[in-house]
Design an enzyme around this catalytic site. Structure first.
Site, short mmCIF file in Angstrom:
data_model
loop_
_atom_site.label_atom_id
_atom_site.label_comp_id
_atom_site.label_asym_id
_atom_site.label_seq_id
_atom_site.Cartn_x
_atom_site.Cartn_y
_atom_site.Cartn_z
N HIS A 196 0.86 -1.19 0.00
CA HIS A 196 0.00 0.00 0.00
C HIS A 196 0.89 1.24 0.00
O HIS A 196 1.88 1.27 0.74
CB HIS A 196 -0.88 -0.02 1.25
N CYS A 234 -3.65 2.68 -4.58
CA CYS A 234 -4.63 3.44 -3.80
C CYS A 234 -4.69 4.86 -4.36
O CYS A 234 -3.76 5.65 -4.16
CB CYS A 234 -4.24 3.43 -2.33
N HIS A 261 -7.46 0.20 -4.66
CA HIS A 261 -8.33 0.94 -3.74
C HIS A 261 -8.76 2.17 -4.50
O HIS A 261 -7.94 3.05 -4.74
CB HIS A 261 -7.56 1.42 -2.51
N ASP A 306 -12.93 2.50 -1.75
CA ASP A 306 -12.18 2.87 -0.54
C ASP A 306 -13.06 3.79 0.29
O ASP A 306 -14.28 3.84 0.09
CB ASP A 306 -10.84 3.47 -0.94
N HIS A 307 -12.46 4.52 1.18
CA HIS A 307 -13.21 5.34 2.15
C HIS A 307 -14.49 5.92 1.58
O HIS A 307 -14.48 6.54 0.51
CB HIS A 307 -12.35 6.52 2.62
N TYR A 320 -15.29 3.96 6.81
CA TYR A 320 -15.66 2.57 6.57
C TYR A 320 -17.10 2.21 6.93
O TYR A 320 -17.38 1.13 7.44
CB TYR A 320 -14.67 1.63 7.27
C1 DNO Z 1 -6.78 2.99 5.22
C2 DNO Z 1 -6.16 1.80 4.64
C3 DNO Z 1 -4.82 1.48 5.21
C4 DNO Z 1 -4.32 0.18 4.64
C5 DNO Z 1 -2.96 -0.21 5.11
C6 DNO Z 1 -2.47 -1.38 4.35
O1 DNO Z 1 -7.91 3.24 5.04
O2 DNO Z 1 -6.10 1.92 3.26
O3 DNO Z 1 -4.93 1.36 6.59
O4 DNO Z 1 -5.18 -0.83 5.01
O5 DNO Z 1 -2.06 0.82 4.99
O6 DNO Z 1 -1.47 -2.03 5.07
#
Ligand code: DNO
Length: 345
Positions: A196, A234, A261, A306-307, A320
């Site tokens: 990531h 991401c 992501h 993602d978020h 989340y």
């Molecule tokens: C946050 C996530 C991160 C991710 C870690 C992967 O929302 O994208 O916490 O899970 O960095 O190790």
């Protein structure tokens, strides 16, 4: 492409049966949360999660994250034993059909935001980052979902001290050492590692951060060429770095992207941003262009929204909750379907 959804295990307020009802959802991205970083994940804990997923008609092919112990990042003498433990965790996960492991190599802290409830004009709230607020934050009192906080708070100060002698180069060498150590287990089980990016992609509290954009990836793939050494693309993390051209990177690294992501941000200053709804029109990242570049260049990995924002008065974990991520998943699945069908013509 397989659409997935992050699920924080049995303590997640979102039941698996809700996740299953999101159109196009194939599985969850989850983790064993009862084992301290550095210890081997036991088959019984993995099996428990696996059975819950299967009972709910969902796959468990992606793990996020297997945390990397700080001693590995620091290159401490105990690292060989810890790397062997990590390799054993990989083998144990492989036995349950896991195909991809997301991890990060950020020292001490994982992702960071300075506000968890920034209100938008439509009444929704989302996470945001203001660089000048960071200086006022107390590293002893930061908590975000998914963080491995097993070392906190007693060891925090000594950890921060230990990193004073770790340069960016040294940290990168320690990452390469770690990856070389676990590659045999990855090749044997067919598991892809997906690092990531650092979020946001610059140094924090004087700690070095090394996975920030194209140069990092070029170095990383040159050092460990196995295809099992891949990335979590991401968009929100990389996109916070204005120099990163995400459409170009998505195309260039499509085959190394084992996990994507996908999320949107809106810039509010050179280093400041607020998270937004997933659609291209909601922010500054070209989500459509990114998906098109992935598809055109043969991306065949896992995707997750993602978020999400907090909408409809949901009381969810920051970033989340269920509703906005479900909207994001449906939007992203629509983009993949449309672009994929156009490509086949
Ligand atoms: C946050 C996530 C991160 C991710 C870690 C992967 O929302 O994208 O916490 O899970 O960095 O190790």
């Amino acid at each position: 492409m397989k659409m997935t959804f992050r699920w924080y295990g049995e303590n997640d307020p979102i039941p698996l049966r809700y996740i299953r009802q999101i159109p196009g959802m194939t599985g969850v991205v989850t983790a064993v949360y009862d084992t301290p970083a550095g210890n081997v994940w036991q088959p019984a804990s993995i099996e428990r999660l696996y059975s819950l997923c299967r009972e709910n008609g969902l796959e468990m092919e992606v793990i996020e994250s297997v945390p990397v112990h700080e001693d590995i990042k620091l290159g401490a003498p105990s690292r060989d034993r810890l790397i062997e433990n990590y390799a054993q965790t990989i083998r144990n996960l492989g036995a349950f059909g896991v195909k991809c492991i997301c991890y990060n190599f950020m020292p001490v802290f994982d992702w960071l935001r300075t506000d968890l409830k920034t209100k938008a004009a439509d009444g929704s709230t989302s996470l945001s980052y203001r660089h000048e607020q960071l200086a006022q934050m107390d590293p002893d009192d930061l908590h975000l979902p998914g963080w491995d906080e097993s070392y906190r708070p007693e060891q925090l100060r000594s950890l921060l001290d230990a990193y004073k002698s770790i340069s960016h180069e040294k940290l990168f060498d320690n990452l390469v050492y770690f990856l070389r150590g676990i590659m045999p287990a990855c090749v044997q089980t067919g598991i892809n590692m997906a690092i990531h990016p650092d979020d946001p992609p610059w140094d924090m509290f004087g700690l070095p951060r090394i996975i920030t954009g194209m140069q990092s990836y070029e170095k990383l793939f040159a050092a460990v060429p196995e295809i099992n050494n891949g990335i979590t693309f991401c968009t929100g993390s990389l996109g916070a770095g204005r120099e990163n051209d995400l459409v170009d990177m998505a195309g260039r690294y499509a085959k190394r992207i084992h996990f994507a992501h996908l999320r949107q941000i809106k810039y509010s200053g050179e280093l400041d941003f607020t998270e937004a709804g997933h659609m291209t029109s909601c922010g500054d990242l070209d989500i459509f262009g990114i998906v098109r570049a992935l598809v055109k260049n043969g991306f065949d990995g896992y995707v997750r929204p993602d978020h999400g924002r907090n909408i409809w008065d949901e009381d969810g974990k920051p970033g989340y909750g269920l509703y906005d991520r479900a909207l994001g998943a449906a939007y992203l699945s629509g983009l993949f379907e449309a672009v994929g069908k156009e490509e086949k013509k």
